[in-house]
Scaffold this motif. Sequence first.
Motif, PDB file in Angstrom:
ATOM      1  N   SER A  25      -0.883   2.491  -0.148  1.00  0.00           N
ATOM      2  CA  SER A  25      -0.182   2.844   1.099  1.00  0.00           C
ATOM      3  C   SER A  25      -0.826   4.070   1.724  1.00  0.00           C
ATOM      4  CB  SER A  25       1.293   3.151   0.824  1.00  0.00           C
ATOM      5  OG  SER A  25       1.949   2.005   0.323  1.00  0.00           O
ATOM      6  N   LYS A  40       3.328  -1.891 -10.623  1.00  0.00           N
ATOM      7  CA  LYS A  40       3.463  -2.392  -9.257  1.00  0.00           C
ATOM      8  C   LYS A  40       3.806  -1.250  -8.296  1.00  0.00           C
ATOM      9  CE  LYS A  40       5.797  -5.997  -6.578  1.00  0.00           C
ATOM     10  NZ  LYS A  40       6.836  -7.056  -6.589  1.00  0.00           N
ATOM     11  N   GLU A  98       0.727   0.881  -7.807  1.00  0.00           N
ATOM     12  CA  GLU A  98      -0.199   0.204  -6.889  1.00  0.00           C
ATOM     13  C   GLU A  98       0.269   0.344  -5.444  1.00  0.00           C
ATOM     14  OE1 GLU A  98      -1.074  -3.858  -7.754  1.00  0.00           O
ATOM     15  OE2 GLU A  98      -1.757  -3.403  -9.789  1.00  0.00           O
ATOM     16  N   GLU A  99       1.568   0.208  -5.233  1.00  0.00           N
ATOM     17  CA  GLU A  99       2.133   0.365  -3.885  1.00  0.00           C
ATOM     18  C   GLU A  99       1.842   1.766  -3.342  1.00  0.00           C
ATOM     19  OE1 GLU A  99       6.519   0.648  -1.726  1.00  0.00           O
ATOM     20  OE2 GLU A  99       6.365  -0.265  -3.724  1.00  0.00           O
ATOM     21  N   GLU A 130      11.150   3.960   1.955  1.00  0.00           N
ATOM     22  CA  GLU A 130      10.235   3.680   0.833  1.00  0.00           C
ATOM     23  C   GLU A 130      10.202   4.858  -0.146  1.00  0.00           C
ATOM     24  OE1 GLU A 130       6.987   0.822   3.142  1.00  0.00           O
ATOM     25  OE2 GLU A 130       6.930   2.998   3.405  1.00  0.00           O
TER      26      GLU A 130
END
Length: 726
Positions: free
Chosen positions: A12, A4, A7-8, A19
């Motif tokens: 992005s 996950k 993927e982020e 972040e």
Amino acid sequence: MINKIIEEIEFSENLNGDETFEIYKECSILILENRHLAEKLIINILNNKDKFDSKFEEILTDLVESVGFYPYLEKESLVPTTTDALIRKNYYHSDYLNKYFHEEQKYLLSLLESEKNIIVSAPTSFGKSLLFEEIISSNKYSNIIIIQPTLALLDETRKKLLKYNNDYKIIVRTSQEPSTEKGNIFLFTAERVNEYNQFPKIDFFVIDEFYKLSGQRDDERSSSLNNAFYYILKKYNPKFYLLGPNIDGISEGFEQKYNATFHRSDYSLVDSKEINIYENHKDKFGVRGKKADFKEEVLFELLYELRDQQTIIYCSSPNRVRGVSKKFSIYLKEKNVPKSEVNYPLKEWIEEYITKGWSLLKCLNYDIGIHDGALQKHITTSIIDYFNEDKLKYLFCTSTIIEGVNTSAKNIIYFDSTKGGRDIDYFDYSNIKGRAGRMMVHFVGNVYNFNPPPIKKQIIIDIPFYQQNPIKDEVLIQIDKSEVKNKNSTQFKAIDSIPEGEKNIIMRNGVKVQGQRNIFDTLRSDIDDNYELISWDNFPKYEQLKYIFDLAWDNLIVEGETTRPMTAKRLTFMTFNYGLEQNINQLINSNFSYIRNLSSNRNKSDNDLMDIAIQGVFQILKHWFQYKVPKWLSVINEIQKFVCEERGLRAGNYSFYSNHIENDFLPENLSILSEYGIPRSAIKKLGVNIPKDLNQDLILEFIKENKLHLSKSLMKYEKNKVLNNL
């Protein structure tokens, strides 16, 4: 969780300070909880480094350092800010090469510098070969043997090691003598180790792709590798380093007997992402008819999408490589893709010395390369050079991509699911997959599966000369009687009963034991009626060559060995005619005429048949003329000498003819240039100005001093191939 996060990162455009900090925090936690996943995450962070907030670069530096990715600190200009970190970084710098080791490399180097022998299983992108270069550069050992499975790999290694010429003589042919003034590095296949009889005391011994020792992996050359390993161990007891990928263990007890340590590592500075194309096309892919056509359509569309990245496509055979690459070049032409702006010097050479009709020319027009075991050596090295220089976008390969060459790409396509007529297993698949991504170039590689990956299985490599269960006759006969584990076996008793004189010849020849015994029997029974067919020398008559080849074909072919489409009759015809003509174009035209008349080829175009003819001739040159035929002639030559002598008859001598075939009818001293990847056409031109009695070790120096490489008779391609060695 980690997928996950990755993927982020991927989706992005930019990651703000909060972040960035959160991802780095998750990464630091992972380092403590699951080191392997932490390494994977760090690789993906580095792959997208520009997306992260640069004010946290100091944290990133600490993360990279904490998992031992020291080469990436240098590559990404990440500078440790504390004295402790700088000291640690310096510790991982090579003592002799201008490189940084990663954490696992440094650990293995410490093992190599210990008294232990080392057996290493590590991923393709690990950098295992860098370690033996470090050992060589240290000058710790005087005489070194490096065994690799292919001449192409050995040539790559030779070029890397040329910088050590002042300290070592690099020996690539069995006709070269070792130096007594400096060290020696022998770059040999296993067969050449077994043939060479001038070794000095060997101090260090390397086997690359050591899984080929296994007697259970359907490799006809495993006996040669076992015999080479056993012989060098027994005679010189050198320190050894075995390296290979994706192996879980070796024969039990081997480590203890030979003071060795087996080290398995999954440590990698490259991550790979699998994309299962087959899942989107269930029951639509096949190997024949419309399903095969559809599979190719999907492949071509994907390759077109990936046209800005380099891609390697795995195919099951040379036929598939040629066929699918040719269709893809037509696909690109029909899509009005502009022809390549790259000027490949190889194209001019092909037009002059092969034919303007070869499909490889059309492929090169669209930056498509091919690589398989049938191509001439200088062509394969050129193709790989073009690919590694980022000129070629696509490389269609057979299993040579697993073991025959060192290259990688952003994308790997697992297109076919077979190899040599059998299903790809997990071991082979892992090695194909391992070519995705390239350390210091691509952090993350993509693997596109057009077939379901094989089920993962544990890979234990047996070492037959040690384990001896099972063991082939060709290995057992080489083992000292005191070391044979089962002296009561029928197999050993049969070998032990062979008369000493015959046994010595069979051992020296190193091929099928029972086949050689049959040849002894046949020659003894034929010597009276067929003496003329046996006792020839110089160049044989047709019937003499036919007699020898029939004998070899019936007795020396290994069980399971693929010989199609060759037959004994055809091999005799082609070998004899090539000996007369000594011209590759003549061989191609003859093969073209032959296959054109086959009923199975009536519906094929002349262009397709010419491709088949060229591939067939290259296969004949490489597999038969440069490997099988000289070996068979050598084996039967030794046996006929023995049989003739025991009958009091004058023996024949096949050595002259055998050497001419193996050296492609080049003078003995010039044939070393073929080893260096220089085409025969260039060697013939250079040879006009090179003394016939000049020692082969001085050939390159003579060319350089007399500026023969500047000759106007040489094409640009030929000049480049010569210059690469000066």
